[in-house]
Design a protein around this motif. Structure first.
Motif, PDB file in Angstrom:
ATOM      1  N   LYS A 116       4.708  -0.249  -4.106  1.00 11.72           N
ATOM      2  CA  LYS A 116       5.022  -0.232  -2.675  1.00 11.72           C
ATOM      3  C   LYS A 116       4.290   0.894  -1.952  1.00 11.72           C
ATOM      4  O   LYS A 116       3.612   0.671  -0.936  1.00 11.72           O
ATOM      5  CB  LYS A 116       6.531  -0.105  -2.460  1.00 11.72           C
ATOM      6  CG  LYS A 116       6.934  -0.170  -0.993  1.00 11.72           C
ATOM      7  CD  LYS A 116       8.452  -0.085  -0.828  1.00 11.72           C
ATOM      8  CE  LYS A 116       8.831  -0.122   0.662  1.00 11.72           C
ATOM      9  NZ  LYS A 116      10.300  -0.019   0.836  1.00 11.72           N
ATOM     10  N   LEU A 117       4.412   2.131  -2.462  1.00  9.65           N
ATOM     11  CA  LEU A 117       3.719   3.258  -1.841  1.00  9.65           C
ATOM     12  C   LEU A 117       2.205   3.133  -2.014  1.00  9.65           C
ATOM     13  O   LEU A 117       1.428   3.514  -1.130  1.00  9.65           O
ATOM     14  CB  LEU A 117       4.207   4.577  -2.440  1.00  9.65           C
ATOM     15  CG  LEU A 117       5.385   5.258  -1.742  1.00  9.65           C
ATOM     16  CD1 LEU A 117       5.777   6.530  -2.463  1.00  9.65           C
ATOM     17  CD2 LEU A 117       5.056   5.560  -0.282  1.00  9.65           C
ATOM     18  N   GLN A 162       0.501   0.409  -1.971  1.00  6.90           N
ATOM     19  CA  GLN A 162       0.043  -0.502  -0.928  1.00  6.90           C
ATOM     20  C   GLN A 162       0.017   0.187   0.429  1.00  6.90           C
ATOM     21  O   GLN A 162      -0.894  -0.042   1.249  1.00  6.90           O
ATOM     22  CB  GLN A 162       0.954  -1.734  -0.868  1.00  6.90           C
ATOM     23  CG  GLN A 162       0.411  -2.874  -0.019  1.00  6.90           C
ATOM     24  CD  GLN A 162      -0.870  -3.447  -0.553  1.00  6.90           C
ATOM     25  OE1 GLN A 162      -0.933  -3.839  -1.716  1.00  6.90           O
ATOM     26  NE2 GLN A 162      -1.903  -3.506   0.281  1.00  6.90           N
ATOM     27  N   GLU A 163       0.988   1.068   0.684  1.00  9.40           N
ATOM     28  CA  GLU A 163       1.012   1.802   1.944  1.00  9.40           C
ATOM     29  C   GLU A 163      -0.214   2.702   2.076  1.00  9.40           C
ATOM     30  O   GLU A 163      -0.817   2.799   3.150  1.00  9.40           O
ATOM     31  CB  GLU A 163       2.290   2.630   2.053  1.00  9.40           C
ATOM     32  CG  GLU A 163       3.552   1.809   2.329  1.00  9.40           C
ATOM     33  CD  GLU A 163       4.754   2.677   2.629  1.00  9.40           C
ATOM     34  OE1 GLU A 163       4.575   3.719   3.311  1.00  9.40           O
ATOM     35  OE2 GLU A 163       5.868   2.328   2.190  1.00  9.40           O
ATOM     36  N   THR A 187       8.698   7.130   2.480  1.00  6.24           N
ATOM     37  CA  THR A 187       7.700   6.482   3.331  1.00  6.24           C
ATOM     38  C   THR A 187       6.651   7.526   3.716  1.00  6.24           C
ATOM     39  O   THR A 187       6.905   8.744   3.657  1.00  6.24           O
ATOM     40  CB  THR A 187       8.326   5.897   4.606  1.00  6.24           C
ATOM     41  OG1 THR A 187       9.024   6.931   5.302  1.00  6.24           O
ATOM     42  CG2 THR A 187       9.281   4.773   4.264  1.00  6.24           C
TER      43      THR A 187
END
Length: 279
Positions: free
Chosen positions: A126-127, A129-130, A170
């Motif tokens: 997830k991170l 991809q960020e 995030t």
């Protein structure tokens, strides 16, 4: 007294003491709240920046185990997972999902306000991809650039807010570009003195990984050995929850036969997917 033997034992003792020394923690773990970091150009993966490593968790007693594939070597668990998937059996497929390595991405960073050394930050897809999305954003660009890159704002909320057993993090880029450092010596240090992600893990051999896999596949055999060694029949024996999770072990087949069948799977490169230690 044999002085030569004494010296030999003394040297071995010193070696063991060094092996037992705790490794310095070089990992960056975002604290709950807000922090600012800078992603440093990766010395060990200059093209990709985020070095992927395949990691196994809780396999045969090994809490964390890096796949030999990270060093370009054969991985018995990876081979076994392929056989499970090729068997066209739903239960084997479920087991393959449990055995598959998890990919973690490693990148060097410095924490603003604590710029004394480079840390390693590892995170999931997830991170990852960020970070890729930020690099693909024309308004952001190469945030790792030494002269005109951008700091990254890291915001982490705790378990009480996520409602899970994990914190949630995030990222967002700083509005303005800035240099990695105004001190050329520090820039050189950041670029050259980086911890190698692979050095953070024990390098398990093919046989060691295979043995941990065998323990995971045939846990009842381990219990059987404990029972044979025990002199106290009233003691509480550890119970495996393996069969409760994935009911793939044939209860009729003795554990020793399963283990032998399991070992035979790795004796030849070409092995039928139907010739698993449980069916």
């Amino acid at each position: 007294m044999n002085l030569d033997q004494i010296k030999k034992q003394l040297n071995e003792s010193k070696k063991n003491e060094k092996k037992g020394e705790a490794k310095k923690d070089v990992s960056y773990k975002p604290a709950v709240g807000k922090q600012v970091i800078r992603v440093v150009p990766n010395k060990y993966d200059p093209d990709g920046q985020f070095q992927p490593l395949r990691i196994y968790y809780n396999i045969g007693g090994a809490k964390v185990m890096a796949s030999p594939a990270n060093w370009g070597e054969k991985d018995p668990i990876e081979e076994f997972v392929k056989k499970l998937k090729a068997s066209n059996n739903k239960e084997n497929w479920l087991l393959s999902r449990k055995l598959e390595a998890k990919t973690r991405y490693y990148t060097p960073v410095i924490v603003r306000g604590e710029e004394d050394e480079v840390k390693l930050w590892n995170f999931g897809v997830k991170l990852y991809q960020e970070f890729l999305n930020l690099a693909d954003d024309e308004e952001v660009g190469d945030y790792t650039d030494v002269n005109e890159g951008r700091d990254i704002k890291v915001t982490t909320v705790g378990k009480d807010q996520t409602g899970t057993d994990y914190n949630a993090t995030t990222i967002s880029p700083a509005m303005k570009s800035s240099p990695l450092s105004t001190d050329k010596k520090m820039i050189k240090k950041f670029l050259e003195e980086q911890p190698n992600p692979l050095d953070q893990f024990k390098r398990f051999t093919f046989e060691e990984v295979k043995e941990n896999l065998r323990k995971f596949i045939t846990p009842e055999e381990e219990e059987s050995e404990i029972e044979e060694d025990s002199t106290d029949s009233t003691m509480d024996m550890p119970k495996s929850n393996y069969n409760k999770q994935v009911k793939v072990v044939d209860k009729v087949t003795p554990p020793s036969q399963k283990a032998n069948k399991f070992d035979s799977m790795f004796e030849e490169e070409e092995e039928s997917a139907d010739d698993l230690p449980f069916q």
